[in-house]
Scaffold this motif. Structure first.
Motif, PDB file in Angstrom:
ATOM      1  N   ASN A  46      -1.316   2.865   0.160  1.00 57.21           N
ATOM      2  CA  ASN A  46      -1.396   2.646  -1.280  1.00 57.21           C
ATOM      3  C   ASN A  46      -1.698   1.183  -1.544  1.00 57.21           C
ATOM      4  O   ASN A  46      -1.281   0.303  -0.776  1.00 57.21           O
ATOM      5  N   ASP A  47      -2.392   0.921  -2.627  1.00 52.71           N
ATOM      6  CA  ASP A  47      -2.509  -0.454  -3.098  1.00 52.71           C
ATOM      7  C   ASP A  47      -2.553  -0.420  -4.625  1.00 52.71           C
ATOM      8  O   ASP A  47      -2.382   0.641  -5.243  1.00 52.71           O
ATOM      9  N   ALA A  48      -2.774  -1.545  -5.237  1.00 55.87           N
ATOM     10  CA  ALA A  48      -2.699  -1.624  -6.692  1.00 55.87           C
ATOM     11  C   ALA A  48      -3.830  -0.879  -7.386  1.00 55.87           C
ATOM     12  O   ALA A  48      -3.775  -0.643  -8.598  1.00 55.87           O
ATOM     13  N   ALA A  49      -4.864  -0.481  -6.638  1.00 57.14           N
ATOM     14  CA  ALA A  49      -6.013   0.190  -7.245  1.00 57.14           C
ATOM     15  C   ALA A  49      -6.052   1.684  -6.954  1.00 57.14           C
ATOM     16  O   ALA A  49      -6.907   2.388  -7.476  1.00 57.14           O
ATOM     17  N   GLY A  50      -5.152   2.169  -6.114  1.00 57.04           N
ATOM     18  CA  GLY A  50      -5.139   3.586  -5.776  1.00 57.04           C
ATOM     19  C   GLY A  50      -4.765   3.794  -4.329  1.00 57.04           C
ATOM     20  O   GLY A  50      -3.697   3.383  -3.884  1.00 57.04           O
ATOM     21  N   VAL A  51      -5.667   4.410  -3.570  1.00 52.41           N
ATOM     22  CA  VAL A  51      -5.451   4.657  -2.145  1.00 52.41           C
ATOM     23  C   VAL A  51      -6.636   4.113  -1.362  1.00 52.41           C
ATOM     24  O   VAL A  51      -7.796   4.341  -1.726  1.00 52.41           O
ATOM     25  N   GLU A  52      -6.329   3.378  -0.280  1.00 52.39           N
ATOM     26  CA  GLU A  52      -7.353   2.820   0.593  1.00 52.39           C
ATOM     27  C   GLU A  52      -7.263   3.500   1.957  1.00 52.39           C
ATOM     28  O   GLU A  52      -6.188   3.621   2.529  1.00 52.39           O
ATOM     29  N   ILE A  53      -8.419   3.934   2.465  1.00 52.32           N
ATOM     30  CA  ILE A  53      -8.489   4.598   3.771  1.00 52.32           C
ATOM     31  C   ILE A  53      -9.471   3.857   4.658  1.00 52.32           C
ATOM     32  O   ILE A  53     -10.615   3.598   4.256  1.00 52.32           O
ATOM     33  N   ALA A  54      -9.031   3.487   5.843  1.00 58.23           N
ATOM     34  CA  ALA A  54      -9.932   2.954   6.867  1.00 58.23           C
ATOM     35  C   ALA A  54     -10.141   4.066   7.889  1.00 58.23           C
ATOM     36  O   ALA A  54      -9.174   4.610   8.426  1.00 58.23           O
ATOM     37  N   LEU A  55     -11.415   4.420   8.147  1.00 54.59           N
ATOM     38  CA  LEU A  55     -11.703   5.592   8.964  1.00 54.59           C
ATOM     39  C   LEU A  55     -12.844   5.300   9.917  1.00 54.59           C
ATOM     40  O   LEU A  55     -13.863   4.725   9.533  1.00 54.59           O
ATOM     41  N   TRP A  56     -12.663   5.688  11.194  1.00 50.98           N
ATOM     42  CA  TRP A  56     -13.721   5.557  12.188  1.00 50.98           C
ATOM     43  C   TRP A  56     -14.218   6.946  12.540  1.00 50.98           C
ATOM     44  O   TRP A  56     -13.460   7.803  13.020  1.00 50.98           O
ATOM     45  N   CYS A  57     -15.514   7.201  12.271  1.00 54.20           N
ATOM     46  CA  CYS A  57     -16.076   8.525  12.511  1.00 54.20           C
ATOM     47  C   CYS A  57     -17.595   8.439  12.436  1.00 54.20           C
ATOM     48  O   CYS A  57     -18.157   7.401  12.098  1.00 54.20           O
ATOM     49  N   ILE A  58     -18.254   9.531  12.755  1.00 60.50           N
ATOM     50  CA  ILE A  58     -19.702   9.601  12.586  1.00 60.50           C
ATOM     51  C   ILE A  58     -19.991  10.097  11.161  1.00 60.50           C
ATOM     52  O   ILE A  58     -19.098  10.580  10.461  1.00 60.50           O
ATOM     53  N   SER A 101       2.068  -0.595   2.088  1.00 60.63           N
ATOM     54  CA  SER A 101       1.244  -0.751   0.888  1.00 60.63           C
ATOM     55  C   SER A 101       0.816  -2.197   0.696  1.00 60.63           C
ATOM     56  O   SER A 101       1.445  -3.124   1.209  1.00 60.63           O
ATOM     57  N   ALA A 102      -0.262  -2.368  -0.060  1.00 53.57           N
ATOM     58  CA  ALA A 102      -0.772  -3.696  -0.385  1.00 53.57           C
ATOM     59  C   ALA A 102      -0.717  -3.906  -1.895  1.00 53.57           C
ATOM     60  O   ALA A 102      -0.856  -2.950  -2.671  1.00 53.57           O
ATOM     61  N   GLY A 103      -0.496  -5.147  -2.327  1.00 49.72           N
ATOM     62  CA  GLY A 103      -0.401  -5.463  -3.746  1.00 49.72           C
ATOM     63  C   GLY A 103      -1.757  -5.800  -4.345  1.00 49.72           C
ATOM     64  O   GLY A 103      -2.803  -5.454  -3.805  1.00 49.72           O
ATOM     65  N   GLY A 104      -1.718  -6.511  -5.461  1.00 54.69           N
ATOM     66  CA  GLY A 104      -2.953  -6.899  -6.141  1.00 54.69           C
ATOM     67  C   GLY A 104      -2.898  -6.567  -7.614  1.00 54.69           C
ATOM     68  O   GLY A 104      -1.867  -6.152  -8.143  1.00 54.69           O
ATOM     69  N   ALA A 105      -4.021  -6.763  -8.296  1.00 58.53           N
ATOM     70  CA  ALA A 105      -4.114  -6.471  -9.725  1.00 58.53           C
ATOM     71  C   ALA A 105      -4.063  -4.955  -9.925  1.00 58.53           C
ATOM     72  O   ALA A 105      -4.853  -4.214  -9.334  1.00 58.53           O
ATOM     73  N   VAL A 106      -3.150  -4.496 -10.764  1.00 60.53           N
ATOM     74  CA  VAL A 106      -2.922  -3.061 -10.942  1.00 60.53           C
ATOM     75  C   VAL A 106      -4.109  -2.414 -11.654  1.00 60.53           C
ATOM     76  O   VAL A 106      -4.468  -2.803 -12.768  1.00 60.53           O
ATOM     77  N   ARG A 107      -4.694  -1.408 -10.991  1.00 67.31           N
ATOM     78  CA  ARG A 107      -5.814  -0.668 -11.582  1.00 67.31           C
ATOM     79  C   ARG A 107      -5.673   0.829 -11.326  1.00 67.31           C
ATOM     80  O   ARG A 107      -6.649   1.544 -11.178  1.00 67.31           O
ATOM     81  N   THR A 108      -4.423   1.299 -11.271  1.00 61.35           N
ATOM     82  CA  THR A 108      -4.186   2.723 -11.059  1.00 61.35           C
ATOM     83  C   THR A 108      -2.968   3.143 -11.855  1.00 61.35           C
ATOM     84  O   THR A 108      -2.232   2.301 -12.375  1.00 61.35           O
ATOM     85  N   GLY A 109      -2.764   4.450 -11.974  1.00 60.59           N
ATOM     86  CA  GLY A 109      -1.634   4.971 -12.730  1.00 60.59           C
ATOM     87  C   GLY A 109      -0.709   5.791 -11.851  1.00 60.59           C
ATOM     88  O   GLY A 109      -0.958   5.996 -10.663  1.00 60.59           O
ATOM     89  N   VAL A 110       0.396   6.235 -12.446  1.00 63.06           N
ATOM     90  CA  VAL A 110       1.365   7.078 -11.756  1.00 63.06           C
ATOM     91  C   VAL A 110       1.541   8.346 -12.580  1.00 63.06           C
ATOM     92  O   VAL A 110       1.584   8.294 -13.813  1.00 63.06           O
ATOM     93  N   VAL A 111       1.635   9.483 -11.912  1.00 64.42           N
ATOM     94  CA  VAL A 111       1.756  10.752 -12.633  1.00 64.42           C
ATOM     95  C   VAL A 111       3.107  10.855 -13.332  1.00 64.42           C
ATOM     96  O   VAL A 111       4.080  10.224 -12.925  1.00 64.42           O
TER      97      VAL A 111
END
Length: 269
Positions: A46-58, A101-111
């Motif tokens: 999670n981060d302040a903008a939503g969800v971040e995914i780092a992925l290694w694939c073809i 999780s990572a912080g930063g400027a908030v750009r996402t919401g919570v349900v």
């Protein structure tokens, strides 16, 4: 005769940004399950903008991953956008993990908070279950969200549940990918979570377990009394809506002579 075989395509790093209502809904566990089932490596957080995914694939796996993520979106989640950029300069990850999780400027919401799901309700009503008549039972599909959040990203340490240390049984559920409570931030049980009690105006406390406390509280409401119901997100004042005297007393005390009150019922009927 010599045959030339083409080398298989090499896995590349991708940074995937998912925006929408994707925090507090079991989205990271869903990402973990999809990536693990596909044998992909990387991490999600999670981060302040939503969800971040780092992925290694073809490339073909990336398209399949995105589709499976949309198809398996958790019930309370809403994906607004999925953006992908190349991730360069980092070696491929070893396995797939959920990281801090990572912080930063908030750009996402919570349900918003969600009503008890069928699975949790079944546990609450099962006499032999460890959460029998425990009113704070929840999982990634239900329970408090917006009412307990104090900061984004949404983690237990950023909610009013941070004061409650998980017991071993809850910790095992929280850390088990096969559980629906995998990374459920408000997870709790009678041994480690908020407790329920009934207190009179004079400070005396009604003796009894959860079932007796709830029965006594219901009896008081039916008798025309007004109860202050304290939860981990605040207070609700409750009385019988069809008891004119109780409603008028509540209006007088709240100085709310005309504005409607919220009406709570099991169903429309």
């Amino acid at each position: 005769m010599n045959t030339l075989l083409a080398a298989p395509p090499a896995a590349k790093g991708h940074l995937i940004r998912v925006s929408g209502l994707v925090q507090g809904v079991g989205f990271r566990p869903t990402v973990w399950r999809v990536a693990t089932a596909m044998g992909l490596t990387g991490h999600v957080r999670n981060d302040a903008a939503g969800v971040e995914i780092a992925l290694w694939c073809i490339d073909a796996e990336l398209a399949a991953f995105r589709q499976r993520l949309c198809d398996g979106c958790p019930p309370l989640a809403r994906i607004d956008a999925i953006e992908t950029t190349d991730l360069e300069g980092l070696p491929p990850a070893d396995g797939f993990t959920i990281v801090a999780s990572a912080g930063g400027a908030v750009r996402t919401g919570v349900v918003p908070d969600a009503a008890c799901c069928a699975e949790c309700l079944a546990e609450i009503l099962a006499p032999r279950d460890r959460r029998y008549f425990y009113p704070f039972a929840n999982c990634t599909h239900c329970g408090p969200r917006l009412s307990i959040i104090e900061a984004i990203p949404y983690d237990r340490s950023s909610t009013s549940m941070k004061s409650f240390v998980m017991c071993e049984a809850c910790r095992a559920e929280y850390e088990n990918p096969a559980e629906r409570r995998f990374h459920a931030q408000p997870i709790a049980c009678p041994n480690c979570g908020p407790r329920i009690w009934l207190e009179a105006e004079d400070g005396s406390v009604f003796a009894g377990g959860s079932e007796r406390v709830i029965d006594e509280a219901a009896a008081l409401i039916r008798a025309g009394r007004i109860l202050a119901v304290k939860g981990i997100g605040g207070f609700h004042l409750a009385c019988v809506a069809t008891d004119d005297d109780a409603v008028m007393r509540l209006r007088s005390r709240k100085k709310r002579d005309g504005k409607p009150f919220a009406l709570m019922g099991r169903d429309l009927r």
